[in-house]
Design a protein around this motif. Structure first.
Motif, PDB file in Angstrom:
ATOM      1  N   ALA A 138      -7.412  -2.647   6.763  1.00 59.86           N
ATOM      2  CA  ALA A 138      -7.599  -2.785   5.563  1.00 59.86           C
ATOM      3  C   ALA A 138      -8.955  -3.100   5.014  1.00 59.86           C
ATOM      4  N   SER A 139      -9.785  -3.868   5.841  1.00 60.29           N
ATOM      5  CA  SER A 139     -11.004  -4.331   5.285  1.00 60.29           C
ATOM      6  C   SER A 139     -11.961  -3.103   4.904  1.00 60.29           C
ATOM      7  N   PRO A 158       0.699  -1.121   0.138  1.00 58.52           N
ATOM      8  CA  PRO A 158       0.026  -0.123   0.027  1.00 58.52           C
ATOM      9  C   PRO A 158       0.878   1.126  -0.103  1.00 58.52           C
ATOM     10  N   ASP A 159       0.431   2.228  -0.446  1.00 55.87           N
ATOM     11  CA  ASP A 159       1.195   3.401  -0.592  1.00 55.87           C
ATOM     12  C   ASP A 159       0.935   4.510   0.579  1.00 55.87           C
ATOM     13  N   PHE A 160       1.480   4.361   1.720  1.00 53.22           N
ATOM     14  CA  PHE A 160       1.245   5.093   2.767  1.00 53.22           C
ATOM     15  C   PHE A 160       2.170   6.260   2.594  1.00 53.22           C
ATOM     16  N   PHE A 195      -5.403   0.474   0.056  1.00 56.43           N
ATOM     17  CA  PHE A 195      -5.065  -1.067   0.064  1.00 56.43           C
ATOM     18  C   PHE A 195      -5.814  -1.634  -1.287  1.00 56.43           C
ATOM     19  N   HIS A 196      -4.702  -2.334  -2.201  1.00 58.75           N
ATOM     20  CA  HIS A 196      -5.428  -2.849  -3.440  1.00 58.75           C
ATOM     21  C   HIS A 196      -6.388  -3.992  -3.151  1.00 58.75           C
ATOM     22  N   ALA A 238       9.466  -0.155   1.018  1.00 54.65           N
ATOM     23  CA  ALA A 238       8.886  -1.076   0.170  1.00 54.65           C
ATOM     24  C   ALA A 238       7.909  -0.666  -0.892  1.00 54.65           C
ATOM     25  N   LYS A 239       8.143  -0.982  -2.015  1.00 48.80           N
ATOM     26  CA  LYS A 239       7.250  -0.714  -3.194  1.00 48.80           C
ATOM     27  C   LYS A 239       6.926  -1.987  -3.909  1.00 48.80           C
ATOM     28  N   GLY A 240       5.952  -1.941  -4.661  1.00 47.62           N
ATOM     29  CA  GLY A 240       5.407  -2.928  -5.855  1.00 47.62           C
ATOM     30  C   GLY A 240       4.719  -4.176  -5.362  1.00 47.62           C
TER      31      GLY A 240
END
Length: 501
Positions: free
Chosen positions: A144-145, A51-53, A152-153, A86-88
């Motif tokens: 996340a839910s 996720p992009d935080f 979140f994807h 982390a990314k990706g």
């Protein structure tokens, strides 16, 4: 069902409802006993898409805590596996820790400014695991839910990899070996990790092609030579070492290259003129000859502060926040993890000040008053009062320090409208100029509670009120549990309008 008709919607609660169903069917109705809690050795946490935080560069710096049912923290992944950006599609956190019975895992995004951001969490029970893995989808993870967590994807998943524990005694030497192994795997798994000739990770990070951050234990001769050999082999003497925080002069035989010293006080903002001289020095050296590198020693947060300022100077960062993000680093020294991004609020403020200096003065050819301008501070309001260890309200006592010397002293005075929610300090003839440190003490024990750094040149000319939230106040920002400072604690400064504006 619940009063709103939605039933049980929290992911972990739904999981435990299913646990109870299994408990009834497989044990209670069959006349069997569940038995003692089963222990599992957690070895790896995998999740993705990441996720992009991080609002600047995307991704996140994730770490997690393990809590018991009584909310006692029993494990912090940062002590074993440093957070790596982390990314990706996927990210792994390598650890080695025991999990027994009911466990809560709470994940955070390690921020450079203020309080770390809580991103997701979940409960589970080791007795209810089928096999040695636990795989959860987005809908099965608290935080996340929620539908509003679009960060979140929709295909986001998290997996815990565990090993059964039967006859394993966790002595000190085993814990140390496990810690080193996990940390090495975590650091080495980063695509940006730089290794020595033996494959061991070095505490080195290229901030730009001309600016290098390095950290090491200067009392450990092996560590010194590992990093010294790297510089000599990689740059062959075309580098310059910048000493900060009064650290010792480097041995030129070991490190080679040139040396410069800019001694700064730990966790304090550097003077603007010192930052300018540093940036001019670095800029001149790296651009005089192709291939030159400036090496900043990251002994503490001063290295982050000075490097971030140079990124702004060299147009490598658009703003202060982006510069801090780029300069953050996590290094391991003597099996201890150092998160070199937790710079003090005063240092963060100074990087913001330097951005203003560059954009509003240097780059438009306007003269900057390094000595500061005179401004009158007439009132200070504390929104909620800090508390002592005994739970008593503190009695604020203001001191103004300049160049290490106290110049103003306003003892505590009880006011008619005093309350724990707001406290006013009215000042008379409090004229400040240049760099000042507002120190707030507690009259109960004469101990310093918090402080704020201010350079009067950067106080807006027409501003009558300037607010400092808890995350922007030195010492107060460290109270994440809110035992001393309320979560809504804030300092409000009232300035007289500049007569020259």
């Amino acid at each position: 069902r619940t009063a709103d008709g939605k039933g049980v919607t929290i992911a972990s609660q739904r999981r435990y409802v299913h646990y109870y169903e299994r408990l009834l069917k497989e044990y209670i109705w069959e006349g069997k006993k569940l038995g003692p809690p089963v222990s599992k050795l957690l070895s790896k946490v995998t999740f993705g898409p990441v996720p992009d935080f991080d609002q600047i560069s995307g991704g996140c710096l994730a770490y997690f805590l393990v809590l018991t049912p009584d909310m006692k923290e029993v494990f912090d992944s940062r002590k074993m596996s440093p957070p790596i950006h982390a990314k990706g599609k996927e990210h792994e956190i390598h650890v080695q820790t025991l999990l027994t019975g009911d466990c809560k895992l709470v994940f955070y995004h390690d921020t450079a400014l203020g309080k770390d951001e809580k991103i997701m969490w979940f409960w589970f029970n080791t007795n209810m695991l089928k096999g040695n893995t636990l795989k959860l989808t987005k809908k099965e993870i608290d935080g996340a839910s929620k539908k509003w967590r679009k960060v979140f994807h929709e295909n986001f998943e998290l997996e815990l990899t565990m090993e059964p524990i039967k006859h394993l005694k966790m002595n000190a030497s085993l814990k140390s070996a496990i810690s080193r192994s996990a940390r090495r795997r975590s650091i080495s798994s980063s695509s940006s990790a730089i290794l020595d000739s033996n494959g061991e990770p070095l505490n080195v990070k290229y901030l730009t092609e001309n600016l290098l951050a390095v950290a090491y234990d200067h009392k450990n001769s092996v560590d010194v030579h590992r990093h010294g050999n790297f510089l000599m082999e990689r740059h062959k003497g075309t580098h310059k070492m910048y000493n900060l925080e009064h650290e010792p002069i480097y041995d030129r035989k070991t490190w080679g290259g040139e040396q410069a010293k800019y001694p700064l006080r730990k966790l304090e903002p550097a003077p603007i003129d010192t930052i300018v001289k540093f940036c001019q020095d670095v800029d001149k050296y790296v651009h005089e000859e192709k291939g030159r590198v400036a090496v900043v020693f990251y002994q503490g947060s001063t290295g982050v502060m000075m490097s971030a300022c140079y990124l702004l100077w060299d147009y490598k960062a658009d703003n202060a926040r982006a510069a801090i993000r780029r300069c953050q680093a996590t290094f391991s020294i003597n099996d201890k993890v150092f998160h070199l991004d937790k710079i003090s609020p005063g240092q963060v403020q100074r990087i913001n000040d330097f951005e203003i200096y560059l954009k509003m003065y240097k780059r438009v050819g306007k003269r900057f008053p390094f000595e500061g301008v005179s401004r009158t501070l007439n009132r200070i309001i504390l929104h909620t009062l800090p508390r002592t260890k005994n739970g008593e309200l503190c009695k604020p006592w203001l001191c103004v320090v300049k160049d290490g010397r106290q110049i103003v002293d306003y003892p505590y005075k009880k006011t008619a409208d005093e309350s724990e929610h707001r406290f006013r300090i009215r000042l008379t003839n409090c004229v400040l100029k240049g760099e000042n440190k507002l120190v707030f003490k507690d009259a109960n024990d004469n101990k310093t509670k918090f402080w704020i750094w201010i350079h009067t040149t950067f106080v807006p000319n027409t501003a009558s009120r300037v607010y400092y939230e808890k995350s922007k106040v030195d010492e107060a920002c460290r109270d994440a549990s809110c035992q001393t400072f309320h979560e809504e604690f804030m300092v409000e400064l009232w300035w007289d309008e500049d007569e020259l504006s």
